[in-house]
Motif scaffolding. Structure first.
Motif, PDB file in Angstrom:
ATOM      1  N   ASP A  44       0.837  -1.205   0.000  1.00 15.01           N
ATOM      2  CA  ASP A  44       0.000   0.000   0.000  1.00 15.01           C
ATOM      3  C   ASP A  44       0.869   1.252   0.000  1.00 15.01           C
ATOM      4  N   ILE A  45       1.892   1.251   0.846  1.00 15.76           N
ATOM      5  CA  ILE A  45       2.771   2.419   0.960  1.00 15.76           C
ATOM      6  C   ILE A  45       3.470   2.681  -0.370  1.00 15.76           C
ATOM      7  N   HIS A  46       3.946   1.611  -1.002  1.00 16.98           N
ATOM      8  CA  HIS A  46       4.618   1.780  -2.291  1.00 16.98           C
ATOM      9  C   HIS A  46       3.658   2.349  -3.333  1.00 16.98           C
ATOM     10  N   GLY A  47       2.466   1.794  -3.433  1.00 12.46           N
ATOM     11  CA  GLY A  47       1.511   2.255  -4.431  1.00 12.46           C
ATOM     12  C   GLY A  47       1.075   3.686  -4.204  1.00 12.46           C
ATOM     13  N   LEU A  48       0.813   4.052  -2.959  1.00 13.31           N
ATOM     14  CA  LEU A  48       0.387   5.413  -2.648  1.00 13.31           C
ATOM     15  C   LEU A  48       1.516   6.424  -2.874  1.00 13.31           C
ATOM     16  N   THR A  49       2.726   6.027  -2.534  1.00  9.70           N
ATOM     17  CA  THR A  49       3.868   6.926  -2.756  1.00  9.70           C
ATOM     18  C   THR A  49       4.083   7.153  -4.242  1.00  9.70           C
ATOM     19  N   ARG A  50       4.010   6.104  -5.021  1.00  9.31           N
ATOM     20  CA  ARG A  50       4.164   6.249  -6.475  1.00  9.31           C
ATOM     21  C   ARG A  50       3.076   7.159  -7.050  1.00  9.31           C
ATOM     22  N   ALA A  51       1.834   6.978  -6.591  1.00 14.23           N
ATOM     23  CA  ALA A  51       0.744   7.820  -7.078  1.00 14.23           C
ATOM     24  C   ALA A  51       0.952   9.277  -6.686  1.00 14.23           C
TER      25      ALA A  51
END
Length: 282
Positions: A44-51
């Protein structure tokens, strides 16, 4: 230039960046709709940071500072190695973890093996951080590569970010901070030589850490270290530097949450007016 955080904490870093480079324009994005990241999975953290980074690229930023230790510890390396070269060549993402590691080890980040002439007597550094930052092992791993003589003692502080974001008073925060300090000192087998506040929210309670820690304890100032590191980076990579304004540059404050509610609390972190605008994240 973009600055991304999961919530309000990155505003302490933005303040230091603006103070150091007042003629450069900055765009801040807080992912308040999904905060706090400390309770989320690594994916989740990776996906949200990328977004979030992608949203700042869409605002015209070519360089983004991830001003969140949790996001930097969990997602930054993967974004830099697996995503940016293919999706956004010519743009870059930096994080707040690097300047802190460089300051602790006195070794540049690009050095992957400890220099022989930098070996010193063993010392201990205490790190206070969120649960994901501690779980990622980023601080001990990156410090160990460059300075294996430095012992790292980590202390997760799961209650702090929610309390700080709620605007809890010192009367509530003080006992919580003292509890985390006591836990660390009990496990450290001696008093560490220096301490890291490994979350960008923690500068707001630095005075409480200073009161709870042994007198005269060295506490690394992450926002100031990040500002100094960015200046040096832009000197080496001037193509990433936004054009200087003749007067203090305008600042933009974006959020994925309720702009009015976010803006009402954010001024305490930034130390000034923060008129937020809501955008859609991801």
């Amino acid at each position: 230039m973009g600055v991304f955080d999961s919530g309000h904490g990155g505003l302490t870093v933005l303040r230091a960046l603006v103070d150091a480079q007042p003629r450069r324009p900055f765009v801040f994005l807080g992912d308040h709709a999904h905060a706090p990241y400390g309770r989320r999975s690594n994916e989740d953290i990776h996906g949200l940071t990328r977004a979030g980074v992608e949203a700042l690229f869409a605002q015209g930023c070519r360089l983004v500072v991830v001003a969140c230790n949790t996001a930097a510890a969990v997602a930054l390396r993967r974004l830099q190695q697996e995503w940016l070269p293919h999706a956004y060549p010519g743009r870059n993402v930096l994080g707040v973890l690097v300047p802190m590691v460089e300051a602790i080890t006195r070794v540049p980040w690009m050095v992957q093996e400890p220099p022989v002439d930098r070996m010193h007597e063993p010392r201990t550094v205490g790190v206070f951080a969120t649960v994901p930052t501690v779980s990622s092992g980023s601080f001990p791993r990156e410090i160990g590569k460059r300075a294996p003589h430095v012992r790292v003692v980590q202390q997760a502080c799961p209650e702090l970010v929610p309390l700080i974001e709620e605007g809890a008073p010192d009367a509530v925060l003080g006992p919580v901070v003292r509890g985390y300090v006591a836990e660390m000192l009990e496990r450290a087998d001696g008093v560490p030589d220096a301490f890291v506040l490994g979350c960008t929210h923690y500068p707001l309670v630095a005075h409480l850490f200073a009161e709870a820690l042994p007198a005269g304890a060295e506490i690394f100032d992450q926002p100031a270290l990040t500002a100094r590191s960015l200046e040096h980076y832009l000197e080496r990579h001037p193509d990433y530097a936004p054009e200087l304004h003749t007067h203090p540059a305008p600042l933009r404050f974006l959020t994925t949450g309720d702009a009015e509610r976010v803006g009402a609390l954010a001024g305490r972190f930034f130390g000034g007016t923060t008129p937020f605008q809501r955008i859609t994240h991801g």
